[in-house]
Design a protein around this motif. Sequence first.
Motif, mmCIF file in Angstrom:
data_model
loop_
_atom_site.group_PDB
_atom_site.id
_atom_site.type_symbol
_atom_site.label_atom_id
_atom_site.label_comp_id
_atom_site.label_asym_id
_atom_site.label_seq_id
_atom_site.Cartn_x
_atom_site.Cartn_y
_atom_site.Cartn_z
ATOM 1 N N TYR A 135 0.862 -1.180 -0.091
ATOM 2 C CA TYR A 135 -0.051 -0.093 0.120
ATOM 3 C C TYR A 135 0.983 1.120 0.086
ATOM 4 C CZ TYR A 135 -3.485 3.460 1.505
ATOM 5 O OH TYR A 135 -4.233 4.596 1.608
ATOM 6 N N LEU A 188 -6.904 -3.306 -0.653
ATOM 7 C CA LEU A 188 -5.570 -3.602 -1.451
ATOM 8 C C LEU A 188 -4.879 -4.708 -0.934
ATOM 9 C CD1 LEU A 188 -4.322 0.068 -2.294
ATOM 10 C CD2 LEU A 188 -5.493 -1.762 -4.090
ATOM 11 N N HIS A 199 -1.201 -0.106 -7.291
ATOM 12 C CA HIS A 199 -1.822 1.121 -7.024
ATOM 13 C C HIS A 199 -0.929 2.244 -7.252
ATOM 14 C CE1 HIS A 199 -3.250 3.649 -3.118
ATOM 15 N NE2 HIS A 199 -4.076 3.715 -4.475
#
Length: 107
Positions: free
Chosen positions: A3, A47, A55
């Motif tokens: 992330y 995610l 991402h």
Amino acid sequence: MPYLAHWSEETLSRADIDSLKGITLLEFGVDWCPHCQNIQADLERLLEKHEKVRHIKVEDGKGRPLGRTFAVKLWPNFVILKDGAVMEQLARPQSSDIEKALISAVD
């Protein structure tokens, strides 16, 4: 993919985005936007469930060309791409809407 907690300055061109392989969640917004802030915890959990999704968080604003190529007007704005092709674009969505779009893109 881990992330990415911070917004990066726009460094990619539309051609760079269009050439990406796999599933990409392109997120446009800014750190001071309350709508952007409110979805971050849910987005992080989402995610974690979709580890193969790339991402990319792009700091958006007036005069930033990448966001304009996607007609971004509201934040956060999410573009789901598969091999560089836009599968879906969502403005100020609920996390469940993002998850549905990701599942559709993966299938």
